[in-house]
Design a protein around this motif. Structure first.
Motif, short mmCIF file in Angstrom:
data_model
loop_
_atom_site.label_atom_id
_atom_site.label_comp_id
_atom_site.label_asym_id
_atom_site.label_seq_id
_atom_site.Cartn_x
_atom_site.Cartn_y
_atom_site.Cartn_z
N GLN A 164 6.00 10.74 -0.16
CA GLN A 164 5.08 9.77 -0.74
C GLN A 164 5.72 8.39 -0.66
O GLN A 164 6.83 8.18 -1.18
CB GLN A 164 4.80 10.12 -2.21
N ARG A 222 10.70 3.65 -4.37
CA ARG A 222 9.40 3.48 -3.71
C ARG A 222 8.93 4.77 -3.03
O ARG A 222 7.73 5.03 -2.97
CB ARG A 222 9.48 2.37 -2.66
N GLY A 264 0.80 -1.22 0.00
CA GLY A 264 0.00 0.00 0.00
C GLY A 264 0.83 1.26 0.00
O GLY A 264 2.07 1.23 -0.07
N SER A 265 0.13 2.40 0.08
CA SER A 265 0.78 3.71 0.00
C SER A 265 0.30 4.63 1.12
O SER A 265 -0.82 4.49 1.61
CB SER A 265 0.47 4.38 -1.34
N ASN A 278 5.25 4.45 -1.48
CA ASN A 278 4.53 3.43 -2.23
C ASN A 278 5.16 2.06 -1.99
O ASN A 278 6.28 1.96 -1.50
CB ASN A 278 4.55 3.75 -3.72
N SER A 279 4.43 1.03 -2.35
CA SER A 279 4.93 -0.35 -2.22
C SER A 279 5.49 -0.61 -0.83
O SER A 279 6.59 -1.14 -0.67
CB SER A 279 6.00 -0.62 -3.28
N LEU A 280 4.74 -0.22 0.16
CA LEU A 280 5.23 -0.32 1.54
C LEU A 280 5.44 -1.77 1.95
O LEU A 280 4.68 -2.67 1.55
CB LEU A 280 4.27 0.37 2.49
N ARG A 289 1.07 9.01 2.30
CA ARG A 289 1.81 10.25 2.09
C ARG A 289 1.95 10.96 3.42
O ARG A 289 0.96 11.32 4.06
CB ARG A 289 1.11 11.18 1.09
N THR A 332 9.11 9.05 -2.55
CA THR A 332 9.41 10.29 -3.26
C THR A 332 9.23 11.46 -2.30
O THR A 332 8.16 11.60 -1.69
CB THR A 332 8.50 10.48 -4.47
#
Length: 125
Positions: free
Chosen positions: A81, A66, A15-16, A83-85, A18, A68
């Motif tokens: 940010q 992954r 999951g992601s 992603n791909s946690l 921010r 940013t």
């Protein structure tokens, strides 16, 4: 100078999230900002930074591709940010200003001690 990190929470692997880093009482203009994390039982790890211009960023190898980092000086906020946690990303995340930030390294003063409460990121199914 204390910054406030927010945006953490519980997310499933893959999951992601921010994260946001907000400053009060001073401006981010012309200041570098970095993200750090501390997992249970481990030391604080430097993971990403962005320089005052926004054109130079650094990522630790484990998050490259992954995560940013970005900044919006008009909102006095720096974002991370994620992603791909992975479960290995689970930690309390902190942000801090005024560190050395280049494309190859990031380093904060040894005497910096204004970490605040951070924001907890839990990665679990």
């Amino acid at each position: 100078v204390q910054l406030q990190a927010s945006g953490g929470g519980l997310v499933q692997p893959g999951g992601s999230l921010r994260l946001s880093c907000a400053a009060s009482g001073f401006t981010f203009d012309y200041r570098s900002v970095g993200w750090f994390r501390q997992a249970p039982g481990r030391g604080r790890e430097a993971i990403s930074c962005i320089d005052y211009s926004g054109h130079v960023t650094y990522y630790v190898e484990s998050v490259k591709g992954r995560f940013t980092i970005s900044r919006d000086d008009a909102k006095n906020t720096v974002y991370l940010q994620m992603n791909s946690l992975k479960p290995s990303d689970m930690a309390v995340y902190y942000c801090a200003p005024d560190l050395l930030c280049t494309e190859s390294t990031m380093r904060i003063s040894d005497i910096y001690d204004d970490w605040g409460q951070g924001t907890l990121v839990t990665v679990s199914s």
